[in-house]
Motif scaffolding. Structure first.
Motif, PDB file in Angstrom:
ATOM      1  N   VAL A  17      78.823  39.306  89.814  1.00  0.00           N
ATOM      2  CA  VAL A  17      77.755  38.781  88.961  1.00  0.00           C
ATOM      3  C   VAL A  17      76.457  38.663  89.752  1.00  0.00           C
ATOM      4  O   VAL A  17      75.384  39.030  89.270  1.00  0.00           O
ATOM      5  CB  VAL A  17      78.153  37.430  88.332  1.00  0.00           C
ATOM      6  CG1 VAL A  17      76.985  36.810  87.579  1.00  0.00           C
ATOM      7  CG2 VAL A  17      79.340  37.610  87.398  1.00  0.00           C
ATOM      8  N   ARG A  18      76.555  38.161  90.965  1.00  0.00           N
ATOM      9  CA  ARG A  18      75.364  38.009  91.801  1.00  0.00           C
ATOM     10  C   ARG A  18      74.743  39.362  92.110  1.00  0.00           C
ATOM     11  O   ARG A  18      73.525  39.538  92.045  1.00  0.00           O
ATOM     12  CB  ARG A  18      75.718  37.281  93.097  1.00  0.00           C
ATOM     13  CG  ARG A  18      74.513  36.964  93.969  1.00  0.00           C
ATOM     14  CD  ARG A  18      74.924  36.348  95.282  1.00  0.00           C
ATOM     15  NE  ARG A  18      75.916  37.096  96.019  1.00  0.00           N
ATOM     16  CZ  ARG A  18      75.669  38.198  96.724  1.00  0.00           C
ATOM     17  NH1 ARG A  18      74.471  38.701  96.790  1.00  0.00           N
ATOM     18  NH2 ARG A  18      76.643  38.801  97.375  1.00  0.00           N
ATOM     19  N   LYS A  19      75.559  40.336  92.405  1.00  0.00           N
ATOM     20  CA  LYS A  19      75.075  41.662  92.804  1.00  0.00           C
ATOM     21  C   LYS A  19      74.437  42.407  91.633  1.00  0.00           C
ATOM     22  O   LYS A  19      73.365  42.985  91.774  1.00  0.00           O
ATOM     23  CB  LYS A  19      76.241  42.473  93.362  1.00  0.00           C
ATOM     24  CG  LYS A  19      75.886  43.875  93.794  1.00  0.00           C
ATOM     25  CD  LYS A  19      77.118  44.574  94.347  1.00  0.00           C
ATOM     26  CE  LYS A  19      76.860  46.012  94.691  1.00  0.00           C
ATOM     27  NZ  LYS A  19      77.008  46.908  93.557  1.00  0.00           N
ATOM     28  N   ASP A  20      75.083  42.411  90.484  1.00  0.00           N
ATOM     29  CA  ASP A  20      74.642  43.254  89.378  1.00  0.00           C
ATOM     30  C   ASP A  20      73.913  42.527  88.257  1.00  0.00           C
ATOM     31  O   ASP A  20      73.256  43.159  87.451  1.00  0.00           O
ATOM     32  CB  ASP A  20      75.841  44.001  88.788  1.00  0.00           C
ATOM     33  CG  ASP A  20      76.427  44.999  89.773  1.00  0.00           C
ATOM     34  OD1 ASP A  20      75.698  45.429  90.681  1.00  0.00           O
ATOM     35  OD2 ASP A  20      77.613  45.332  89.630  1.00  0.00           O
ATOM     36  N   HIS A  21      74.046  41.217  88.180  1.00  0.00           N
ATOM     37  CA  HIS A  21      73.474  40.498  87.042  1.00  0.00           C
ATOM     38  C   HIS A  21      72.816  39.185  87.444  1.00  0.00           C
ATOM     39  O   HIS A  21      72.694  38.283  86.628  1.00  0.00           O
ATOM     40  CB  HIS A  21      74.575  40.202  86.010  1.00  0.00           C
ATOM     41  CG  HIS A  21      75.323  41.416  85.583  1.00  0.00           C
ATOM     42  ND1 HIS A  21      74.772  42.353  84.753  1.00  0.00           N
ATOM     43  CD2 HIS A  21      76.562  41.857  85.886  1.00  0.00           C
ATOM     44  CE1 HIS A  21      75.655  43.322  84.546  1.00  0.00           C
ATOM     45  NE2 HIS A  21      76.734  43.044  85.223  1.00  0.00           N
ATOM     46  N   SER A  22      72.392  39.077  88.671  1.00  0.00           N
ATOM     47  CA  SER A  22      71.918  37.785  89.166  1.00  0.00           C
ATOM     48  C   SER A  22      70.685  37.269  88.426  1.00  0.00           C
ATOM     49  O   SER A  22      70.469  36.069  88.356  1.00  0.00           O
ATOM     50  CB  SER A  22      71.638  37.847  90.667  1.00  0.00           C
ATOM     51  OG  SER A  22      70.613  38.781  90.928  1.00  0.00           O
ATOM     52  N   SER A  23      69.890  38.147  87.863  1.00  0.00           N
ATOM     53  CA  SER A  23      68.701  37.679  87.151  1.00  0.00           C
ATOM     54  C   SER A  23      69.050  37.126  85.763  1.00  0.00           C
ATOM     55  O   SER A  23      68.238  36.446  85.153  1.00  0.00           O
ATOM     56  CB  SER A  23      67.682  38.811  87.006  1.00  0.00           C
ATOM     57  OG  SER A  23      68.220  39.849  86.211  1.00  0.00           O
TER      58      SER A  23
END
Length: 127
Positions: A17-23
């Motif tokens: 989640v942090r890598k691909d969708h953190s925003s």
């Protein structure tokens, strides 16, 4: 919100989640021991680290407050004779806290001891 973040499953979820969708998401990582180095490392990656224990209902309610989604897992001690009983108690406490605090979605990853109870809970609770 993800439980078990210092292990493989929860840690992998937080990493993805942090890598691909953190925003898109504010990530909350729940661990029994936030002083562990693996938990501390998450703080450097814009992850909020929270303390809770599956056997402490007050801590579960506290961390679930305001959460939209939770990835939860039970953490039994497989070498103990009461592993099944302890895992069921953890699962119930997590599900009850999520329901009470209005968590919109819960993804539960139980161990094998817990599968029968999850079927019963899903039949009786409108998650």
């Amino acid at each position: 919100m993800a439980f078990g973040v210092t292990g493989q499953q929860g840690g992998s979820l937080v990493y993805y989640v942090r890598k691909d969708h953190s925003s898109l998401y504010h990530i909350q990582a729940v661990t029994r021991d936030p002083s562990k180095q693996s938990a501390q490392n998450l703080k450097f990656n814009n992850v909020e680290v929270l303390q809770a224990d599956g056997h402490d209902t007050a801590s579960l309610r506290r961390v679930m407050h305001g959460a939209y989604m939770a990835f939860a897992m039970t953490l039994p001690k497989f070498d103990s004779e009461d592993a099944r009983v302890r895992e069921i108690a953890q699962g119930r406490a997590i599900a009850d806290a999520a329901f009470e605090k209005g968590v919109g979605l819960i993804i539960f990853n139980p161990s094998t001891c817990f599968q029968d109870l999850m079927r019963k809970v899903s039949e009786s609770r409108p998650f």
